[in-house]
Design a protein around this motif. Structure first.
Motif, PDB file in Angstrom:
ATOM      1  N   GLU A  68       0.946  -1.089  -0.176  1.00  0.00           N
ATOM      2  CA  GLU A  68       0.025   0.072  -0.114  1.00  0.00           C
ATOM      3  C   GLU A  68       0.767   1.271   0.039  1.00  0.00           C
ATOM      4  O   GLU A  68       0.636   2.189  -0.720  1.00  0.00           O
ATOM      5  N   LEU A  69       2.014   1.395   0.679  1.00  0.00           N
ATOM      6  CA  LEU A  69       2.931   2.516   0.821  1.00  0.00           C
ATOM      7  C   LEU A  69       3.498   2.838  -0.564  1.00  0.00           C
ATOM      8  O   LEU A  69       3.346   3.928  -1.028  1.00  0.00           O
ATOM      9  N   ARG A  70       4.020   1.701  -1.331  1.00  0.00           N
ATOM     10  CA  ARG A  70       4.554   1.899  -2.342  1.00  0.00           C
ATOM     11  C   ARG A  70       3.348   2.253  -3.448  1.00  0.00           C
ATOM     12  O   ARG A  70       3.769   3.105  -4.464  1.00  0.00           O
ATOM     13  N   ALA A  71       2.197   1.623  -3.410  1.00  0.00           N
ATOM     14  CA  ALA A  71       1.458   2.147  -4.487  1.00  0.00           C
ATOM     15  C   ALA A  71       1.092   3.568  -4.252  1.00  0.00           C
ATOM     16  O   ALA A  71       0.881   4.362  -5.139  1.00  0.00           O
ATOM     17  N   ALA A  72       0.809   3.911  -3.137  1.00  0.00           N
ATOM     18  CA  ALA A  72       0.713   5.478  -2.747  1.00  0.00           C
ATOM     19  C   ALA A  72       1.905   6.266  -3.155  1.00  0.00           C
ATOM     20  O   ALA A  72       1.617   7.440  -3.621  1.00  0.00           O
ATOM     21  N   ALA A  80       7.126  11.606  -0.383  1.00  0.00           N
ATOM     22  CA  ALA A  80       8.314  11.251   0.007  1.00  0.00           C
ATOM     23  C   ALA A  80       8.245   9.628   0.149  1.00  0.00           C
ATOM     24  O   ALA A  80       7.629   9.074   0.803  1.00  0.00           O
ATOM     25  N   ALA A  81       9.322   8.857  -0.325  1.00  0.00           N
ATOM     26  CA  ALA A  81       9.303   7.442  -0.018  1.00  0.00           C
ATOM     27  C   ALA A  81       9.731   7.223   1.018  1.00  0.00           C
ATOM     28  O   ALA A  81      10.739   7.722   1.728  1.00  0.00           O
ATOM     29  N   VAL A  82       9.611   6.165   1.499  1.00  0.00           N
ATOM     30  CA  VAL A  82       9.738   5.691   2.887  1.00  0.00           C
ATOM     31  C   VAL A  82      10.544   4.152   2.905  1.00  0.00           C
ATOM     32  O   VAL A  82      10.099   3.445   2.212  1.00  0.00           O
ATOM     33  N   ASP A  83      11.349   4.036   3.729  1.00  0.00           N
ATOM     34  CA  ASP A  83      12.335   2.674   3.512  1.00  0.00           C
ATOM     35  C   ASP A  83      11.655   1.822   4.756  1.00  0.00           C
ATOM     36  O   ASP A  83      10.907   2.573   5.736  1.00  0.00           O
ATOM     37  N   VAL A  84      11.639   0.750   4.363  1.00  0.00           N
ATOM     38  CA  VAL A  84      10.954  -0.306   5.436  1.00  0.00           C
ATOM     39  C   VAL A  84      12.011  -1.502   5.809  1.00  0.00           C
ATOM     40  O   VAL A  84      12.514  -2.113   5.093  1.00  0.00           O
ATOM     41  N   LEU A  85      11.792  -1.712   7.223  1.00  0.00           N
ATOM     42  CA  LEU A  85      12.762  -2.801   7.662  1.00  0.00           C
ATOM     43  C   LEU A  85      11.908  -3.807   8.530  1.00  0.00           C
ATOM     44  O   LEU A  85      11.113  -3.391   9.117  1.00  0.00           O
ATOM     45  N   PHE A  86      11.607  -4.895   7.963  1.00  0.00           N
ATOM     46  CA  PHE A  86      10.672  -5.887   8.677  1.00  0.00           C
ATOM     47  C   PHE A  86      11.273  -6.362  10.049  1.00  0.00           C
ATOM     48  O   PHE A  86      12.458  -6.761  10.014  1.00  0.00           O
ATOM     49  N   ILE A  87      10.480  -6.227  11.047  1.00  0.00           N
ATOM     50  CA  ILE A  87      11.047  -7.054  12.182  1.00  0.00           C
ATOM     51  C   ILE A  87       9.828  -7.913  12.811  1.00  0.00           C
ATOM     52  O   ILE A  87       8.749  -7.309  13.195  1.00  0.00           O
ATOM     53  N   THR A  88      10.236  -9.232  12.469  1.00  0.00           N
ATOM     54  CA  THR A  88       9.015 -10.152  12.688  1.00  0.00           C
ATOM     55  C   THR A  88       9.445 -11.515  12.981  1.00  0.00           C
ATOM     56  O   THR A  88      10.509 -11.793  13.047  1.00  0.00           O
ATOM     57  N   ALA A  89       8.335 -12.229  13.690  1.00  0.00           N
ATOM     58  CA  ALA A  89       8.908 -13.653  14.197  1.00  0.00           C
ATOM     59  C   ALA A  89       8.376 -14.499  12.850  1.00  0.00           C
ATOM     60  O   ALA A  89       8.664 -15.874  13.091  1.00  0.00           O
ATOM     61  N   LEU A 100      10.949  -9.033   0.144  1.00  0.00           N
ATOM     62  CA  LEU A 100      12.065  -8.414  -0.593  1.00  0.00           C
ATOM     63  C   LEU A 100      11.322  -7.818  -1.998  1.00  0.00           C
ATOM     64  O   LEU A 100      11.874  -6.848  -2.407  1.00  0.00           O
ATOM     65  N   ARG A 101      10.293  -8.758  -2.593  1.00  0.00           N
ATOM     66  CA  ARG A 101       9.857  -8.388  -3.798  1.00  0.00           C
ATOM     67  C   ARG A 101       9.038  -7.095  -3.803  1.00  0.00           C
ATOM     68  O   ARG A 101       8.836  -6.066  -4.514  1.00  0.00           O
ATOM     69  N   ALA A 102       8.618  -6.806  -2.490  1.00  0.00           N
ATOM     70  CA  ALA A 102       7.602  -5.410  -2.331  1.00  0.00           C
ATOM     71  C   ALA A 102       8.603  -4.325  -2.047  1.00  0.00           C
ATOM     72  O   ALA A 102       7.935  -3.253  -2.009  1.00  0.00           O
ATOM     73  N   GLY A 103       9.688  -4.455  -1.845  1.00  0.00           N
ATOM     74  CA  GLY A 103      10.799  -3.416  -1.587  1.00  0.00           C
ATOM     75  C   GLY A 103      11.322  -3.167  -0.304  1.00  0.00           C
ATOM     76  O   GLY A 103      11.795  -2.067  -0.093  1.00  0.00           O
ATOM     77  N   ALA A 104      11.327  -4.220   0.697  1.00  0.00           N
ATOM     78  CA  ALA A 104      12.037  -3.931   1.767  1.00  0.00           C
ATOM     79  C   ALA A 104      13.409  -3.772   1.936  1.00  0.00           C
ATOM     80  O   ALA A 104      14.067  -4.636   1.205  1.00  0.00           O
ATOM     81  N   LEU A 105      13.954  -3.075   2.949  1.00  0.00           N
ATOM     82  CA  LEU A 105      15.333  -3.123   2.865  1.00  0.00           C
ATOM     83  C   LEU A 105      15.958  -4.102   3.551  1.00  0.00           C
ATOM     84  O   LEU A 105      17.246  -4.649   2.970  1.00  0.00           O
ATOM     85  N   HIS A 106      15.433  -4.967   4.723  1.00  0.00           N
ATOM     86  CA  HIS A 106      15.961  -5.959   5.040  1.00  0.00           C
ATOM     87  C   HIS A 106      14.730  -6.782   5.922  1.00  0.00           C
ATOM     88  O   HIS A 106      14.073  -6.027   6.125  1.00  0.00           O
ATOM     89  N   TYR A 107      15.239  -7.700   6.665  1.00  0.00           N
ATOM     90  CA  TYR A 107      14.227  -8.566   7.426  1.00  0.00           C
ATOM     91  C   TYR A 107      14.842  -8.978   8.565  1.00  0.00           C
ATOM     92  O   TYR A 107      15.817  -9.837   8.401  1.00  0.00           O
ATOM     93  N   LEU A 108      14.466  -8.656   9.764  1.00  0.00           N
ATOM     94  CA  LEU A 108      14.983  -9.366  11.175  1.00  0.00           C
ATOM     95  C   LEU A 108      14.199 -10.027  11.667  1.00  0.00           C
ATOM     96  O   LEU A 108      13.086  -9.603  12.187  1.00  0.00           O
ATOM     97  N   ILE A 109      14.467 -11.322  12.015  1.00  0.00           N
ATOM     98  CA  ILE A 109      13.640 -12.491  12.755  1.00  0.00           C
ATOM     99  C   ILE A 109      13.688 -12.175  14.143  1.00  0.00           C
ATOM    100  O   ILE A 109      14.963 -12.091  14.682  1.00  0.00           O
ATOM    101  N   LYS A 110      12.635 -12.151  14.959  1.00  0.00           N
ATOM    102  CA  LYS A 110      12.547 -12.128  16.469  1.00  0.00           C
ATOM    103  C   LYS A 110      12.659 -13.729  16.858  1.00  0.00           C
ATOM    104  O   LYS A 110      12.301 -14.259  16.196  1.00  0.00           O
ATOM    105  N   PRO A 111      13.394 -13.454  18.179  1.00  0.00           N
ATOM    106  CA  PRO A 111      13.625 -12.576  18.924  1.00  0.00           C
ATOM    107  C   PRO A 111      15.184 -11.940  18.631  1.00  0.00           C
ATOM    108  O   PRO A 111      16.062 -12.934  18.161  1.00  0.00           O
ATOM    109  N   PHE A 112      15.606 -11.036  18.923  1.00  0.00           N
ATOM    110  CA  PHE A 112      16.654 -10.287  18.731  1.00  0.00           C
ATOM    111  C   PHE A 112      17.267  -9.360  19.778  1.00  0.00           C
ATOM    112  O   PHE A 112      16.380  -8.787  20.535  1.00  0.00           O
ATOM    113  N   ASN A 113      18.663  -9.224  20.098  1.00  0.00           N
ATOM    114  CA  ASN A 113      18.844  -8.263  20.984  1.00  0.00           C
ATOM    115  C   ASN A 113      19.113  -6.739  20.398  1.00  0.00           C
ATOM    116  O   ASN A 113      18.957  -6.481  19.118  1.00  0.00           O
ATOM    117  N   GLN A 114      19.374  -5.602  21.323  1.00  0.00           N
ATOM    118  CA  GLN A 114      19.260  -4.470  21.091  1.00  0.00           C
ATOM    119  C   GLN A 114      20.558  -4.278  19.976  1.00  0.00           C
ATOM    120  O   GLN A 114      20.373  -3.337  18.931  1.00  0.00           O
TER     121      GLN A 114
END
Length: 228
Positions: A68-72, A80-89, A100-114
């Motif tokens: 939706e963000l990319r379509a907008a 202004a374009a916005v970057d997206v970093l997924f943080i998810t389980a 990746l195909r939708a345009g995310a910068l990266h993908y960080l899998i929970k759980p993770f530390n600071q």
């Protein structure tokens, strides 16, 4: 400052991630959303530079939010374009591919530390700085931008401490021409042996580049330069 919107349906997790972001130099949290619709409205209202986006949301999934963000952005070239970093389980490979195909910068899998999240944030900052500084891209610039991204979940080897690693990293970043282990030790108030261990760790993981400086006698001096 890089403005960040944190999106997570769990209020406590969103608060924790916001704290991690706020503790990272150069980043500030401008808002928090707990659903897809809230996230879309918040992006329009707050114009963040980066969205930390969960996949599992109560009304729509994070992939749908990103689309939706990319379509907008397509509909409104002035937006202004916005970057997206997924943080998810979410660990399903198809979801990762969709992100990746939708345009995310990266993908960080929970759980993770600071440290893992902060490493990704610093990577985002480096990408943004590199892109903003380019008028015309060389192939080596493109290779760096589209090259391998840091794994994020990387743990420090046994015997190395996160706060000391951050100190050595800051010291290297403050000396772009490079440092020897002795110079790094003096700048960071560390022992030479300790500084050398962290410098070699950064070199082994590709975040520091090592060059040899030859003198008239003895072994060549190893010099380290931060490359991120």
């Amino acid at each position: 400052m890089t403005k960040v919107l944190v999106v997570d349906d769990d209020f406590m997790v969103a608060k924790l991630h916001s704290r991690y972001v706020s503790a990272t130099d150069g980043f500030t949290v401008v808002g928090v959303a707990h659903s897809g619709v809230e996230a879309l409205h918040a992006v329009q209202r707050l114009s963040p530079d980066l969205v930390l986006l969960d996949v599992y949301l109560p009304d729509m999934d994070g992939i749908g939010v990103l689309r939706e963000l990319r379509a907008a952005e397509e509909r409104d070239p002035q937006r202004a374009a916005v970057d997206v970093l997924f943080i998810t389980a979410a660990r399903d490979a198809e979801i990762v591919r969709a992100a990746l195909r939708a345009g995310a910068l990266h993908y960080l899998i929970k759980p993770f530390n600071q440290a893992a999240l902060q490493e990704q944030l610093r990577h985002v900052a480096a990408l943004r700085a590199r892109l903003e500084g380019l008028d015309e891209a060389r192939q080596e610039d493109v290779d760096q931008i589209f090259g391998a991204r840091p794994p994020g979940s990387r743990e420090l080897p046994k015997g190395l401490a996160a706060h000391t690693a951050e100190l050595v990293e800051r010291t290297l970043r403050a000396h772009p021409d490079g440092l020897s282990a002795s110079e790094c030790a003096r700048a960071g108030s560390l022992s030479r042996v300790s500084a050398r261990r962290y410098l070699e760790y950064f070199a082994d993981t590709g975040r520091a580049q090592v060059t040899l400086k030859y003198g008239r006698t003895g072994r060549p001096e190893r010099r380290y330069r931060w490359v991120g």
